[in-house]
Design a protein around this motif. Structure first.
Motif, mmCIF file in Angstrom:
data_model
loop_
_atom_site.group_PDB
_atom_site.id
_atom_site.type_symbol
_atom_site.label_atom_id
_atom_site.label_comp_id
_atom_site.label_asym_id
_atom_site.label_seq_id
_atom_site.Cartn_x
_atom_site.Cartn_y
_atom_site.Cartn_z
ATOM 1 N N PRO A 160 0.807 -1.231 0.000
ATOM 2 C CA PRO A 160 0.000 0.000 0.000
ATOM 3 C C PRO A 160 0.833 1.270 0.000
ATOM 4 O O PRO A 160 0.363 2.327 -0.430
ATOM 5 C CB PRO A 160 -0.817 -0.120 1.299
ATOM 6 C CG PRO A 160 -0.858 -1.583 1.589
ATOM 7 C CD PRO A 160 0.451 -2.126 1.120
ATOM 8 N N GLU A 161 2.071 1.178 0.470
ATOM 9 C CA GLU A 161 2.928 2.365 0.543
ATOM 10 C C GLU A 161 3.473 2.774 -0.820
ATOM 11 O O GLU A 161 3.921 3.901 -0.988
ATOM 12 C CB GLU A 161 4.105 2.095 1.503
ATOM 13 C CG GLU A 161 3.701 1.765 2.930
ATOM 14 C CD GLU A 161 2.959 2.904 3.598
ATOM 15 O OE1 GLU A 161 3.310 4.071 3.327
ATOM 16 O OE2 GLU A 161 2.026 2.625 4.381
ATOM 17 N N THR A 162 3.465 1.864 -1.786
ATOM 18 C CA THR A 162 4.105 2.170 -3.077
ATOM 19 C C THR A 162 3.176 1.974 -4.268
ATOM 20 O O THR A 162 3.643 1.914 -5.401
ATOM 21 C CB THR A 162 5.351 1.280 -3.271
ATOM 22 O OG1 THR A 162 4.959 -0.101 -3.275
ATOM 23 C CG2 THR A 162 6.374 1.514 -2.176
ATOM 24 N N CYS A 163 1.862 1.871 -4.016
ATOM 25 C CA CYS A 163 0.942 1.540 -5.106
ATOM 26 C C CYS A 163 0.158 2.739 -5.624
ATOM 27 O O CYS A 163 -0.730 2.576 -6.458
ATOM 28 C CB CYS A 163 -0.027 0.442 -4.676
ATOM 29 S SG CYS A 163 -1.167 0.968 -3.383
ATOM 30 N N LEU A 217 -7.128 -2.659 2.496
ATOM 31 C CA LEU A 217 -7.441 -2.354 1.107
ATOM 32 C C LEU A 217 -8.639 -1.416 1.012
ATOM 33 O O LEU A 217 -8.644 -0.477 0.206
ATOM 34 C CB LEU A 217 -7.719 -3.657 0.351
ATOM 35 C CG LEU A 217 -7.947 -3.552 -1.158
ATOM 36 C CD1 LEU A 217 -6.763 -2.875 -1.845
ATOM 37 C CD2 LEU A 217 -8.177 -4.946 -1.763
ATOM 38 N N GLU A 218 -9.630 -1.655 1.820
ATOM 39 C CA GLU A 218 -10.814 -0.788 1.839
ATOM 40 C C GLU A 218 -10.423 0.640 2.205
ATOM 41 O O GLU A 218 -10.885 1.616 1.579
ATOM 42 C CB GLU A 218 -11.827 -1.333 2.842
ATOM 43 C CG GLU A 218 -13.066 -0.468 3.016
ATOM 44 C CD GLU A 218 -13.964 -0.456 1.803
ATOM 45 O OE1 GLU A 218 -14.667 0.566 1.604
ATOM 46 O OE2 GLU A 218 -13.960 -1.460 1.054
ATOM 47 N N LYS A 219 -9.580 0.787 3.209
ATOM 48 C CA LYS A 219 -9.125 2.112 3.621
ATOM 49 C C LYS A 219 -8.330 2.787 2.516
ATOM 50 O O LYS A 219 -8.489 3.992 2.262
ATOM 51 C CB LYS A 219 -8.281 1.991 4.885
ATOM 52 C CG LYS A 219 -7.790 3.314 5.427
ATOM 53 C CD LYS A 219 -6.986 3.110 6.705
ATOM 54 C CE LYS A 219 -6.468 4.444 7.232
ATOM 55 N NZ LYS A 219 -5.664 4.258 8.491
ATOM 56 N N LEU A 220 -7.485 2.020 1.851
ATOM 57 C CA LEU A 220 -6.671 2.563 0.769
ATOM 58 C C LEU A 220 -7.538 3.068 -0.379
ATOM 59 O O LEU A 220 -7.289 4.137 -0.958
ATOM 60 C CB LEU A 220 -5.711 1.479 0.257
ATOM 61 C CG LEU A 220 -4.807 1.830 -0.921
ATOM 62 C CD1 LEU A 220 -3.806 2.911 -0.522
ATOM 63 C CD2 LEU A 220 -4.086 0.586 -1.419
#
Length: 291
Positions: A160-163, A217-220
């Motif tokens: 999530p940090e690099t997507c 994933l939902e938060k992202l």
């Protein structure tokens, strides 16, 4: 050419011409010009006759073939997208490096999955793989021709940090295509690997990991839903190798987007995933460098 172009490589093969058609349609979607490039696959020390002989040398034939490929590709692009601003460029140097460098400053670099004939098939295959890992811009590798339209763009979420760059590309494509986005995260933990342990992961432990991943994933995705309110979004969390999950995803999407961070990866790193997807995907794949 004015504005950042879509760049597409060609060698005259049917696969590369398919890439040209795809790139022309993409250029229309984005309101961008199209730049078609081709490199003459000359071996070291190869030179042309330069008019000193009545016979063509091998290098002369290769260069003529490159020029013919460019002309044919430009004609096809013009037929695919009438009115599109099209430029062609003869590249110098080894094809993999030359085609990859041609994407510098482009909106996107588009390549076919393989080339023409036994030798050039291997050659363009190496070009597409090299570009998909090393180019400084998003790279679309066009694999199989299909008439099916799914109205869906897939995106693989690893870290999530690099997507963020991959997500931005996927949502922009979906907005342009009036399609939905499906984001998939596949977790592959060795201690829960059926092939090693001989049994499925324990339900409580697996459920905890899956629920945690789904929540993350939902938060992202919530921020991207706010940025693109007209794009419908769904998500999926699966246990298994990410490459296999993304290949499956590619069968039900019009485009599958994956991020890339480094060319030096471990046994199950993004580099391995990228190669697996490029080798087995069922449709266009776009690799997006981390911003």
């Amino acid at each position: 050419m004015a504005g950042k172009p879509i760049v597409v490589g060609t060698d005259g093969s049917s696969e590369s011409l398919r890439a040209v058609e795809w790139a022309a349609r993409e250029a229309v979607l984005r309101g961008a010009p199209l730049r078609i490039v081709s490199a003459a696959a000359l071996l070291p020390r190869m030179i042309g006759s330069h008019g000193t002989s009545q016979y063509d040398t091998v290098s002369d034939v290769i260069r003529e073939d490159r020029d013919h490929s460019l002309a044919s590709a430009a004609e096809l692009a013009g037929q695919t997208a009438p009115g599109l601003l099209i430029d062609t460029d003869q590249l110098i140097g080894q094809p993999a490096e030359a085609v990859t460098e041609s994407g510098n400053g482009a909106l996107m670099l588009v390549v076919g999955s393989r080339g023409r004939g036994a030798f050039t098939a291997m050659l363009l295959g190496s070009v597409s793989r090299y570009a998909a890992i090393h180019a400084g811009c998003p790279v679309a590798v066009i694999r199989e021709e299909t008439t099916a339209t799914h109205k869906q763009v897939g995106v693989g979420i690893s870290d999530p940090e690099t997507c963020s760059a991959a997500l931005e590309f996927a949502f922009e494509e979906a907005a342009l295509r009036k399609a939905s986005v499906v984001a998939i995260h596949a977790w592959h933990t060795p201690e829960f690997d059926v092939s090693r342990a001989g049994h499925a992961p324990a339900a409580p432990a697996a459920d905890v990991l899956e629920d945690a991943a789904a929540g993350q994933l939902e938060k992202l995705l919530s921020d991207w839903r706010a940025k693109y309110p007209d794009v419908q979004v769904s998500q999926d969390v699966v246990h298994g190798h990410p490459g296999r999950a993304l290949v499956g995803l590619s069968a039900r999407t019009d485009l599958t987007v994956i991020g890339r961070r480094s060319t030096h990866e471990g046994a199950h790193g993004p580099g391995t995933v990228t190669h697996a997807v490029l080798n087995h995907a069922h449709g266009p794949i776009v690799t997006v460098p981390s911003s």
